[in-house]
Structures are given as structure tokens and as C-alpha cells.
Design a protein around this motif. Structure first.
Motif, PDB file in Angstrom:
ATOM      1  N   LEU A  49       0.674  -1.392  -0.136  1.00  0.00           N
ATOM      2  CA  LEU A  49      -0.107  -0.401  -0.418  1.00  0.00           C
ATOM      3  C   LEU A  49       0.889   1.025   0.192  1.00  0.00           C
ATOM      4  N   SER A  50       1.945   1.525   0.419  1.00  0.00           N
ATOM      5  CA  SER A  50       3.180   2.217   0.637  1.00  0.00           C
ATOM      6  C   SER A  50       3.220   3.143  -1.035  1.00  0.00           C
ATOM      7  N   ASN A  51       2.470   4.801  -0.302  1.00  0.00           N
ATOM      8  CA  ASN A  51       2.254   5.618  -0.498  1.00  0.00           C
ATOM      9  C   ASN A  51       1.966   5.043  -2.277  1.00  0.00           C
ATOM     10  N   ALA A  98      -3.552   4.343   7.056  1.00  0.00           N
ATOM     11  CA  ALA A  98      -5.068   4.461   7.256  1.00  0.00           C
ATOM     12  C   ALA A  98      -5.509   3.344   6.625  1.00  0.00           C
ATOM     13  N   ALA A  99      -4.975   3.008   5.714  1.00  0.00           N
ATOM     14  CA  ALA A  99      -5.564   1.898   4.652  1.00  0.00           C
ATOM     15  C   ALA A  99      -4.877   0.635   5.094  1.00  0.00           C
ATOM     16  N   THR A 100      -3.592   0.630   5.995  1.00  0.00           N
ATOM     17  CA  THR A 100      -3.125  -0.196   6.109  1.00  0.00           C
ATOM     18  C   THR A 100      -3.735  -0.691   7.206  1.00  0.00           C
ATOM     19  N   ALA A 101      -4.447   0.223   8.137  1.00  0.00           N
ATOM     20  CA  ALA A 101      -4.984  -0.452   9.588  1.00  0.00           C
ATOM     21  C   ALA A 101      -6.530  -0.940   8.678  1.00  0.00           C
ATOM     22  N   VAL A 102      -6.692  -1.088   7.909  1.00  0.00           N
ATOM     23  CA  VAL A 102      -7.912  -1.615   7.208  1.00  0.00           C
ATOM     24  C   VAL A 102      -7.482  -2.961   6.739  1.00  0.00           C
ATOM     25  N   ARG A 158      -1.192 -10.599   5.954  1.00  0.00           N
ATOM     26  CA  ARG A 158      -0.341 -11.453   7.085  1.00  0.00           C
ATOM     27  C   ARG A 158       1.445 -10.345   6.794  1.00  0.00           C
ATOM     28  N   ILE A 159       1.612  -9.818   5.865  1.00  0.00           N
ATOM     29  CA  ILE A 159       2.304  -9.282   4.886  1.00  0.00           C
ATOM     30  C   ILE A 159       2.596  -7.911   4.837  1.00  0.00           C
ATOM     31  N   TYR A 160       3.111  -6.723   4.862  1.00  0.00           N
ATOM     32  CA  TYR A 160       2.610  -5.382   4.719  1.00  0.00           C
ATOM     33  C   TYR A 160       4.280  -4.822   3.928  1.00  0.00           C
ATOM     34  N   ARG A 161       4.159  -4.986   2.378  1.00  0.00           N
ATOM     35  CA  ARG A 161       5.254  -4.012   1.915  1.00  0.00           C
ATOM     36  C   ARG A 161       5.472  -2.701   2.466  1.00  0.00           C
TER      37      ARG A 161
END
Length: 287
Positions: free
Chosen positions: A219-221, A242-246, A253-256
Motif C-alpha cells: 500500500l505504501s505511498n 489508514a489503509a494499512t489499519a483497514v 499477513r505481510i505489509y510491504r
């Protein structure tokens, strides 16, 4: 389910933060800040100190730009993977590539994960992952060729398309020898999608999680954040979080990400609210 990234395993109660490390001179976000090898190496040291569980090393800008052939991509990333592996033997190393030849070169240097950012464009990449017992990320791009942007793309149901295409890629990878516990699916916000599509994918991410495959979100930027808030890349952190929290509430499971420390706090808080993670300490009202 347990997630195995080559030699490391993680339970389903552990969300993972994947830090972006670009070996490119023209990244949309850092504008080549880690193009030089020593700068990229310093970036690895920084994100490890900040708590990254994985690093994702890329040698080609995702969007339009000068052609980078396979030999040049290998030159940018393979030796660097070897350097990082030697310095951080326990760190999970991912490489963002769609080419089997690059995948083979980086796995030989110690990469654990092949992040197939262009959705099976080179089917042999899954075979390389199977050969090296590496993990594979299966990405939705709406059928676009590498390094192209969507133009008037339409879906009857974008989430259904994400599910169908990524799970088909996972099934194909399974047949190619990739372990079930080493496969991840990624809806790929912005890739082959309008801003409205990416917002819908975010809103309905729980449907992808419900497939049982571990879900990665990048999601980053991204442009969907920038267009939603009318902000340039350098000012999109709050929208990204905000999108990450949703997505965290939905169970990704993984957040790039570019911003490791901030993402870690948001994901941990969301997982705790969702009941998947206990507080680091909880003495209020008890002592």
C-alpha cells in the motif's frame, strides 16, 4: 496456517513487515536514494534495526522507464543479495522480479522469497521457486504486461478477479513444486487497477483472507492513496497507514512498506484490537 519462507517459519498470529529496498535510480518514491549499493546496504541496516521481518530488494522500477534487461537486473540485485545474506544470515530476503533467470540468480545467492510482481508473466519463475524451495508471492495485475499502467480497465467484480487469478497462480505454483505453506497472494493495489478498484480491494480484503492463502498488501505511498487525498508521494504516509489499519483488521499477513516503524505500530495495534495479538503489557486496572 504456518507461513514458511524458505528456512524461517511464522505462525498465523505473527504479522510481518516487509521493507522495500530499491536498487534502482528512478523509484517513484525515493528517487534513487538507495541506487548506490552502499546506500542500499545502509537502508537494509536501518530497516532491520527498525524491526523489519523481511526486506524486498528490487532492481527494476515498477512503472514506465528506461528498459532494464535481465542481465542488468541480475547485476543490480544478485551480488547485493549475497552481500546482505552474508551480513544477516537470519534475515528473510525477498526479491521483486518477474523473470525466471533473475529468480535463479538471486536464489543461488540466498534469496528466500520471489515476489512475482507481474502475476505469472514468466511461468518458469514458479518452477525456480520450487527448485530452490523458495516462497513465491502470486500477484494480481489484471493481465497487464510488466511495467505498464492500466488504461480504462474494467472489472465485473475486481475482488472476485483478484481472488480467481491469484489463487490460480498459487495452484499452478503448487503443481510446479512450491510448498503450500510457502505461497502468498497479493491483490496488488494500483497494478491493473483504478483508484476506485484499489479502494474496493482495501474495503473487501477480508474476502481474499477468507480464501485461506496468506495475503500480502503493498500500500505504501501508492497512487490510490495520493489520488484519494490529492497528495504527492512524499506526503502520503498518513493515508497509507489508514489503509494499512483497514487491511490489518481484515487479517493481511505481510505489509510491504517504506516506513517500517510506523507500519509496525499500526499493524500491531490493529491486530490487538482484532484479538489476534495480546498487548505488549496490560497492567492498567490490574495493579
Amino acid at each position: 496456517m504456518v507461513l514458511r519462507l524458505r528456512s524461517r517459519t511464522f505462525g498465523d498470529d505473527v504479522p510481518l513487515v516487509m521493507a522495500i529496498v530499491n536498487r534502482t535510480p528512478d523509484s517513484f518514491y525515493d528517487r534513487g536514494a538507495t541506487w548506490a549499493e552502499d546506500a542500499a546496504y545502509d537502508r537494509v541496516a536501518q530497516v532491520v534495526e527498525e524491526g523489519a521481518d523481511l526486506v524486498d530488494i528490487g532492481g527494476v522500477r515498477a512503472g514506465y522507464g528506461p528498459d532494464v534487461d535481465a542481465a542488468e537486473e541480475i547485476r543490480r540485485v544478485a551480488g547485493f543479495v549475497g552481500r546482505v545474506r552474508a551480513a544477516y544470515p537470519e534475515l528473510v530476503i525477498s526479491v521483486d522480479t518477474w523473470r525466471a533467470s533473475v529468480g535463479r540468480a538471486v536464489c543461488a545467492e540466498g534469496a528466500d522469497v520471489l515476489n512475482d510482481a507481474w502475476g505469472g508473466h514468466d511461468p518458469a519463475l514458479a518452477e525456480v521457486a520450487g527448485e530452490y524451495d523458495a516462497a513465491l508471492i502470486c500477484t494480481h495485475t489484471g493481465g497487464l504486461a510488466p511495467r505498464t499502467d492500466p488504461y480504462r480497465i474494467e472489472y465485473d467484480d475486481v475482488v472476485r478477479d483478484c481472488i480467481d487469478r491469484t489463487t490460480a497462480l498459487a495452484a499452478r505454483a503448487l503443481a510446479a513444486g512450491v510448498a503450500r505453506e510457502s505461497l502468498v497472494i497479493d491483490p496488488a493495489h494500483d497494478f491493473g487497477k483504478s483508484t476506485f478498484d484499489s479502494l474496493e480491494v482495501t474495503r473487501r480484503l477480508g474476502e481474499m483472507v477468507a480464501t485461506g492463502w496468506p495475503v500480502l498488501v503493498s500500500l505504501s505511498n501508492k497512487d490510490f492513496v495520493g489520488e484519494t487525498l490529492d497528495l504527492p508521494p512524499g506526503e502520503r504516509l498518513l493515508g497509507t497507514l489508514a489503509a494499512t489499519a483497514v487491511c490489518a483488521m481484515a487479517g493481511a499477513r505481510i505489509y510491504r512498506v517504506h516506513n517500517v516503524r510506523e507500519t509496525r505500530q499500526v499493524v500491531d495495534m490493529a491486530w490487538s484490537i482484532a484479538g489476534r495479538r495480546p498487548p505488549a503489557r496490560a497492567i492498567r486496572g490490574l495493579a
